[in-house]
Write an enzyme that holds these catalytic residues in place. Structure first.
Site, PDB file in Angstrom:
ATOM      1  N   CYS A 182      -3.498   8.242   7.119  1.00  0.00           N
ATOM      2  CA  CYS A 182      -4.036   6.907   7.225  1.00  0.00           C
ATOM      3  C   CYS A 182      -3.111   5.893   7.800  1.00  0.00           C
ATOM      4  CB  CYS A 182      -4.317   6.452   5.674  1.00  0.00           C
ATOM      5  SG  CYS A 182      -5.421   7.399   4.706  1.00  0.00           S
TER       6      CYS A 182
ATOM      7  N   THR B 127       0.872  -1.366  -0.077  1.00  0.00           N
ATOM      8  CA  THR B 127      -0.074   0.187   0.063  1.00  0.00           C
ATOM      9  C   THR B 127       1.034   1.196   0.100  1.00  0.00           C
ATOM     10  OG1 THR B 127      -2.073   0.910   1.021  1.00  0.00           O
ATOM     11  CG2 THR B 127      -0.376   0.477   2.362  1.00  0.00           C
TER      12      THR B 127
ATOM     13  N   HIS C 278      -6.019  -0.611   4.650  1.00  0.00           N
ATOM     14  CA  HIS C 278      -5.389   0.914   4.687  1.00  0.00           C
ATOM     15  C   HIS C 278      -6.476   1.631   5.351  1.00  0.00           C
ATOM     16  CE1 HIS C 278      -3.499   4.100   1.919  1.00  0.00           C
ATOM     17  NE2 HIS C 278      -4.130   4.700   2.805  1.00  0.00           N
TER      18      HIS C 278
END
Lengths: 122, 158, 154
Positions: free
Chosen positions: B28, B22, B45
């Site tokens: 995040c 990711t 995520h």
């Protein structure tokens, strides 16, 4: 690190619960935990039970953590027992006072699974 | 095979040659969960702590929020053969970025909300690389659970 | 004793509260933008003697008290005994006290704290006027910490 039996010494039941949970989450989910609420009770329990590690607080009524560790070192059976301190009052002077090859470290409260992992390994 | 994971998505694998990846995490948080005995890895995520702010979005994209996404991640891991009691978690991301009103730090609030869910459900965070200002990319190998975090300049093991 | 300003005390208390509530009870704390009234559900009190002498009072509304205890115990309120709830809050204050003193000194120092206690009324503190009162926000809920620092006796 292999730890089948772990003794937790802390006057707060909440703190003992947190310490136990942190060890379980750090990979010791199958270990047996023995709890004591002060140094005196811990000593008498250690007379009967052998453990692989003692995790102790410092600020406790009846017998504080530093006295407890000193007493442990006077008894043959527990002379070399690994000890880990978990306290809200970690400090440099205390670290030198407790400069003892079998004190694995002083972890500051609040304890987390990450702090346990840092000391005992993944 | 490389499995790319976008914002609000999660993927789970038990194939030894897979890598979960990711990118550009910002505030995040990537939750990397691993069962080392059964070699099952899962990565989600997460963008925001709580689905209460937008329950419509949570229905469409549950992985966007910590409270709706994490149960899905662990559910899927168990389906792929993970044993819940073996699962260990590492976190990366959660950079310090203020919310629209410049009131609180979204990255920190994400990290705390994730840890709250994990603690309440018996999962421990055994390593984290959170906070600060960098935008992190995460690569997570299914074979051994090794995680590499990188940003523009450097990479390091988590 | 070196002089501790109100700003220094507030900054140290904010960092200590963020760390303790964040890591232990999984609640994000920020400085409150404005002072908001709330009904106190719990008063907790601790004294400290080293490296500075003082007293710390934590006033929590019922919502925060409940969330702290439920999060730490990973259990529902109804499953917990009065003893478990009290012990949990006292341990939180004990950790907060230690963290505050370390934040105030910006390093590891010898810390000496009393055992924390539950107060039933603010009247148990006669000189409450001499406390600094700081307002914080726990994910939308207001709470306060009050602090008194004293000159060290010769």
């Amino acid at each position: 690190m292999k730890l089948d039996k772990i003794m937790i010494v802390d006057d707060s039941a909440t703190s003992r619960m947190i310490i136990k949970r942190c060890f379980q989450m750090a990979g010791y989910q199958d270990s047996t935990f023995i709890e004591a609420e002060d140094g005196l009770k811990a000593l008498s329990n250690l007379n009967r039970n052998a453990v692989d590690l003692v995790v102790t607080d410092l600020n406790m009524p009846k017998m504080d953590g530093a006295t407890f560790i000193k007493k442990l070192r006077l008894i043959d059976k527990t002379k070399q027992l690994p000890v880990l301190i978990v306290s809200s009052m970690g400090n440099e002077r205390l670290e030198t006072e407790l400069e003892d090859k079998d004190v694995m470290g002083i972890l500051r409260k609040p304890l987390t699974p990450e702090k346990v992992t840092d000391v005992v390994g993944e | 095979m490389r499995l790319d994971i976008g914002i609000g998505e999660w993927k789970v694998s038990n194939k030894a040659d897979d890598e979960l990846k990711t990118y550009a995490l910002g505030s995040c948080v990537a939750v990397c969960a691993y069962d080392p005995s059964n070699h099952v890895a899962g990565l989600i995520h997460i963008a925001l702590p709580d689905s209460k702010v937008n329950s419509e979005k949570a229905k469409k994209l549950p992985g966007y929020f910590a409270d709706t996404g994490l149960p899905k991640l662990f559910e899927d891991m168990v389906k792929k053969g993970a044993d819940k009691k073996n699962i260990k978690v590492k976190l990366a991301g959660g950079s310090s970025i203020m919310d629209q009103n410049r009131h609180f730090d979204i990255g920190r609030r994400n990290t705390i909300a994730i840890k709250r869910y994990l603690w309440k459900n018996g999962f421990g965070v055994i390593k984290e690389d959170t906070g600060g200002n960098s935008s992190r990319t995460v690569g997570f190998k299914v074979a051994d659970g090794a995680i590499v975090v990188s940003n523009a300049g450097s990479k390091w093991q988590l | 004793m070196r002089e501790v300003t109100k700003e220094q005390a507030k900054a140290a208390l904010l960092r200590a509260t963020q760390n303790t509530l964040g890591e232990m009870a999984f609640i994000d704390v920020i400085e409150a933008e404005e002072q908001r009234d709330f009904e106190t559900g719990q008063l907790l009190f601790i004294e400290f003697y080293k490296p500075v002498r003082g007293r710390l009072l934590l006033a929590l509304p019922l919502e925060i008290k409940r969330e702290i205890v439920e999060n730490i115990h990973a259990a529902d309120w109804d499953e917990l005994s009065v003893n478990e709830i009290d012990d949990c809050l006292l341990e939180l204050l004990n950790v907060l006290g230690g963290n505050f003193l370390r934040e105030l000194e910006q390093k590891d120092v010898k810390v000496h704290l009393s055992f924390p206690t539950v107060l039933f009324s603010l009247e148990e503190i006669p000189d409450l006027d001499s406390f600094w009162k700081f307002s914080f926000d726990a994910e939308g809920n207001p709470f306060t910490t009050s602090l008194a620092l004293h000159e060290e006796e010769a």
